[in-house]
Design an enzyme around this catalytic site. Structure first.
Site, short mmCIF file in Angstrom:
data_model
loop_
_atom_site.label_atom_id
_atom_site.label_comp_id
_atom_site.label_asym_id
_atom_site.label_seq_id
_atom_site.Cartn_x
_atom_site.Cartn_y
_atom_site.Cartn_z
CD GLN A 75 -3.21 -0.27 0.19
OE1 GLN A 75 -3.23 0.94 -0.05
NE2 GLN A 75 -4.10 -1.10 -0.32
CB SER A 76 4.13 1.83 -1.64
OG SER A 76 5.04 2.90 -1.82
CG ASN A 77 1.17 6.57 1.41
OD1 ASN A 77 0.00 6.50 1.08
ND2 ASN A 77 1.56 6.32 2.66
#
Length: 333
Positions: A75-77
């Site tokens: 869920q990498s920003n």
């Protein structure tokens, strides 16, 4: 070298706001708590990686790159914002996602996973944590080169010396805003993950001969490991700027008490902080980075680590899309 000598793509119009948080400050009986709204930086849904990408994307463009390759968690920003920047520049983008927990990637999940699809990633590859992401990104780059493309690799979090320039600039921005507000910030508190944000801020304040201290709240590593990582980046950043770093190793302070069971894993303290900021000030944090950093801020304030009349600036690094992928995180007990 002067920072103006480095190529830069501008993705934000003007400075991000600094806001006083009166209800939060009152609840904690001081210090005076302010927030720097880097969640409102440019690119899709904002966040601190945007400042780093201004320098990294400019470097990619100057090298004629047509394909950006980067890595992050499921869920990498950082991956969301890199993909957004690539779309804005008309470049291809390939994402390499690492599962820090087995089988944690869900292609149908909301949050950033949904945004990868909407923003049009050219490929999304998922690997277990045991696989070396740097080596795999190089393999992807080699494939791009073999088909006639020009790849550019951006490390996880954008935390290279060039990326950290974004937060040297931010330190100058904070000092200019503080002067305009007639406020002197004694402390800055921020999340510390890949390390570039904290390294850039410490370097920026030191170059400006400011007494503002920076405390990083680790979201994954132990204090010794994280402080070493941040100082290594500071050393490399100083070399890039062709100037010695005018502060000692002891200027790097990291708290590791708020990591909990591990990276991305929720804690009761994070959940409280997330609700606290939302219900007292109407500000959304995220469960992985800013939520744990806020937990550190709240607890250190309650322990009397700051003078009651001091001014503390919390850097909001963004990341709120992750809330929608982890709807129970705010209610962890």
């Amino acid at each position: 070298m002067h920072i103006a000598d480095f190529p830069r793509q501008r993705y934000t119009s003007g400075d991000t706001a600094i806001e006083y948080l009166p209800r939060l400050s009152a609840e904690l009986n001081g210090p005076n708590i302010y927030i720097k709204r880097d969640d409102q930086l440019g690119l899709a849904a904002g966040g601190n990686k945007t400042r780093k990408l201004e320098f990294l994307m400019a470097d990619a463009i100057s090298h004629g790159a047509d394909t950006i390759i980067t890595t992050g968690g499921v869920q990498s920003n950082h991956c969301r914002l890199t993909l957004s920047a690539a779309a804005k520049e008309g470049l291809n983008c390939r994402l390499l996602l690492q599962e820090h927990l087995p089988d944690s990637f869900d292609s149908k999940a909301s949050g950033n996973n949904l945004l990868y699809k909407i923003l049009g990633a050219d490929s999304v590859e998922v690997i277990p944590r045991t696989v070396n992401s740097s080596e795999r990104m190089q393999s992807i780059a080699d494939d791009v080169t073999a088909t006639g493309g020009i790849p550019y690799i951006i490390p996880g979090g954008g935390s290279s010396p060039r990326g950290a320039l974004g937060y040297v600039v931010c330190a100058d921005e904070i000092l200019a805003q503080a002067k305009a507000m007639s406020v002197s910030f004694d402390h800055v508190v921020c999340a510390s993950g890949s390390g570039g944000t904290q390294a850039g801020l410490i370097t920026g304040f030191a170059r400006a001969k400011s007494d503002t201290s920076v405390t990083g709240v680790s979201i994954s590593a132990s204090r010794d490991v994280q402080e070493g990582r941040v100082f290594e980046l500071i050393t490399e950043l100083s070399a890039l700027l062709d100037a010695p770093f005018p502060a000692p190793r002891e200027s790097v302070t990291v708290l590791d008490e708020y990591v909990g069971p591990g990276y991305t894993l929720p804690t009761p303290e994070m959940a409280f902080a997330l609700r606290f900021f939302a219900q007292k000030e109407g500000i959304l944090l995220d469960p992985v980075y800013s939520g744990k950093a806020a937990a550190g801020l709240i607890q250190t304030a309650r322990l009397g680590e700051y003078a009651a009349d001091s001014n503390v600036l919390f850097l909001h690094t963004g990341g709120s899309p992750a809330i929608y992928a982890h709807p129970d995180a705010a209610f962890t007990r």
